[in-house]
Scaffold this motif. Structure first.
Motif, mmCIF file in Angstrom:
data_model
loop_
_atom_site.group_PDB
_atom_site.id
_atom_site.type_symbol
_atom_site.label_atom_id
_atom_site.label_comp_id
_atom_site.label_asym_id
_atom_site.label_seq_id
_atom_site.Cartn_x
_atom_site.Cartn_y
_atom_site.Cartn_z
ATOM 1 N N ILE A 126 -11.598 38.112 38.234
ATOM 2 C CA ILE A 126 -12.273 37.875 37.135
ATOM 3 C C ILE A 126 -12.114 39.043 36.196
ATOM 4 O O ILE A 126 -12.072 40.203 36.839
ATOM 5 C CB ILE A 126 -13.766 37.607 37.285
ATOM 6 N N ALA A 127 -11.889 39.084 34.750
ATOM 7 C CA ALA A 127 -12.196 39.975 33.842
ATOM 8 C C ALA A 127 -13.026 39.878 32.755
ATOM 9 O O ALA A 127 -13.663 38.694 32.668
ATOM 10 C CB ALA A 127 -10.669 40.167 33.332
ATOM 11 N N THR A 244 2.785 46.434 38.412
ATOM 12 C CA THR A 244 2.534 45.007 38.202
ATOM 13 C C THR A 244 1.239 44.680 38.896
ATOM 14 O O THR A 244 0.860 45.126 39.941
ATOM 15 C CB THR A 244 3.662 44.041 38.830
ATOM 16 N N PRO A 245 0.307 43.851 38.492
ATOM 17 C CA PRO A 245 -1.064 43.383 38.895
ATOM 18 C C PRO A 245 -0.717 42.805 40.210
ATOM 19 O O PRO A 245 -1.569 42.987 41.086
ATOM 20 C CB PRO A 245 -1.648 42.494 37.859
ATOM 21 N N PHE A 261 -13.071 42.233 40.094
ATOM 22 C CA PHE A 261 -13.592 42.459 38.994
ATOM 23 C C PHE A 261 -12.813 43.271 38.041
ATOM 24 O O PHE A 261 -12.767 44.487 38.251
ATOM 25 C CB PHE A 261 -15.019 42.584 39.122
ATOM 26 N N VAL A 262 -12.157 42.869 37.069
ATOM 27 C CA VAL A 262 -11.311 43.846 36.190
ATOM 28 C C VAL A 262 -12.237 44.209 35.155
ATOM 29 O O VAL A 262 -12.611 43.292 34.149
ATOM 30 C CB VAL A 262 -10.115 43.510 35.741
ATOM 31 N N GLU A 263 -12.649 45.361 35.024
ATOM 32 C CA GLU A 263 -13.824 45.839 33.915
ATOM 33 C C GLU A 263 -13.280 46.562 32.549
ATOM 34 O O GLU A 263 -13.933 46.609 31.836
ATOM 35 C CB GLU A 263 -14.944 46.781 34.760
ATOM 36 N N PHE A 272 -3.215 42.773 33.030
ATOM 37 C CA PHE A 272 -3.687 41.577 33.932
ATOM 38 C C PHE A 272 -3.366 40.283 33.232
ATOM 39 O O PHE A 272 -2.756 39.373 33.911
ATOM 40 C CB PHE A 272 -4.710 41.698 34.622
ATOM 41 N N LEU A 273 -3.712 40.140 32.036
ATOM 42 C CA LEU A 273 -3.419 38.940 31.270
ATOM 43 C C LEU A 273 -1.901 38.556 31.062
ATOM 44 O O LEU A 273 -1.657 37.757 31.279
ATOM 45 C CB LEU A 273 -4.226 39.188 30.071
#
Ligand SMILES: NC(=O)c1ccc[n+]([C@@H]2O[C@H](COP(=O)([O-])OP(=O)(O)OC[C@H]3O[C@@H](n4cnc5c(N)ncnc54)[C@H](OP(=O)(O)O)[C@@H]3O)[C@@H](O)[C@H]2O)c1
Length: 332
Positions: A126-127, A244-245, A261-263, A272-273
């Motif tokens: 989740i970001a 790379t993610p 959790f990408v903050e 990431f997107l």
């Protein structure tokens, strides 16, 4: 849907219990969970006799139907493949139950998504970003505290508590020196992960709060300098020099950190997107315009609007500010 602070607080112990239940289940499907109000407090149970008295269920089994009892029931249904969520209202709920239902609708898909990823040996990401109306997450000088309201800060702490690791980019650590702990709600601290491909976050004189006991992910050829109490995870880097993610997530999974959790900040979120590594994106929009500053997302240029990334969206009202829950729509 309005996320009422008292209702979210009331549901929170049950949501944490739900996380433990779902993560502990080793079968091929997550258990159905039922939220039950006992002596005024919400608690959660999995397949059991208390089901008869439940007012609220969460399930990722498409065929789940609550037993017909005297009490009205609602079901939050999470599609196991797409993560799409719907609510069946089979009866009339009280105002308090409706408010709790909204909190369960917001957080249950994250708990089920995490459980699913762990069972299948994958990762769940989740970001979350708090941005201005003009899609900025910080001023040019990096100042960002706080773009959003208190309700969103609590929300961010809930996201930390629900996941194994919180990931931030090195520049966020250098600019904000965040603790990355869970302080505004109950729950365990996640592992603190700092993405710093060149390990520049370790090379300066300064030591930052997130480093001690945290994990720094960098390229194999990075000059790391002093670790300042952090564990250094080296990841093979492609020719571009950027990690790379997927390689980052693989390395984290080997550390038993499967739910992430990408903050922020913007560069980290964008990576990431761009690589399709986000399962759910929360975009919190505050009613301000910065006019300049760090952009939420910077992706390779596209030539026409039809090439834009698309999302299925649900909206939540966090104390008058809007949270968009976005699920990437796969291109045909
Ligand atoms: N409003 C919000 O929700 C929010 C949330 C968090 C942060 N922020 C703000 O965001 C700002 C920082 O954002 P930012 O975009 O400038 O930087 P950032 O994403 O925080 O950090 C960028 C750094 O992270 C590392 N990095 C990111 N992606 C990488 C990749 N794919 N491979 C290898 N390394 C990677 C690089 O470190 P190396 O240089 O060491 O290679 C890069 O310089 C701060 O001002 C902070 O206050 C706002």
């Amino acid at each position: 849907m309005r996320i009422d602070r008292d209702a979210a607080d009331a549901a929170w112990p049950a949501l944490l219990a739900m996380k433990r239940l779902v993560r502990a289940s080793d079968g091929s499907a997550a258990p159905n969970v039922a939220f039950v109000r006992e002596s005024g407090a919400w608690t959660v149970v999995a397949d059991g006799p208390a089901f008869d008295t439940a007012t609220l269920y969460a399930s990722e089994r498409p065929d789940f139907a609550p037993p017909s009892g005297e009490r009205a029931s609602s079901v939050v249904r999470v599609d196991p493949l797409s993560g799409a969520t719907s609510i069946d209202r089979s009866g009339v709920l009280g105002a308090d139950d409706e408010a709790v239902l909204a909190a369960v609708r917001l957080y249950a898909p994250l708990v089920f998504g995490s459980g699913r990823a762990v069972r299948s040996g994958g990762s769940f990401v989740i970001a979350h970003v708090a941005q201005s109306l003009d899609a900025r997450i910080a001023c040019v000088n990096g100042h960002s505290q706080w773009i959003s309201n208190d309700a969103n800060l609590r929300h961010a702490h809930r996201l930390r508590a629900l996941h194994d690791a919180v990931v931030v980019g090195g520049r966020t650590v250098e600019r904000d020196d965040p603790r990355l702990t869970v302080r505004l709600v109950d729950g365990d601290d996640p592992a603190r992960v700092i993405l710093s491909g060149s390990a520049s976050v370790l090379r300066g004189e300064a030591s930052y709060r997130a480093l001690d006991g945290g994990v720094v992910v960098c390229r194999e050829d990075a000059e790391t300098g002093a670790a300042h109490g952090a564990e250094v995870l080296s990841v093979p880097s492609p020719a571009t020099g950027l990690l790379t993610p997927r390689s980052v997530l693989d390395a984290l999974r080997r550390q038993r950190l499967a739910t992430v959790f990408v903050e922020g900040g913007g560069m980290t979120l964008s990576a990431f997107l761009e690589h399709g590594a986000i399962d759910v994106l929360h975009v919190h929009v505050a009613p301000i315009v910065l006019g300049s500053g760090v952009a939420s997302f910077t992706l390779p240029e596209i030539a026409c609007v039809q090439d834009a990334r698309r999302f299925d969206v649900a909206h939540f009202d966090l104390d008058g500010e809007m949270l968009f829950e976005c699920r990437p729509v796969c291109a045909e």
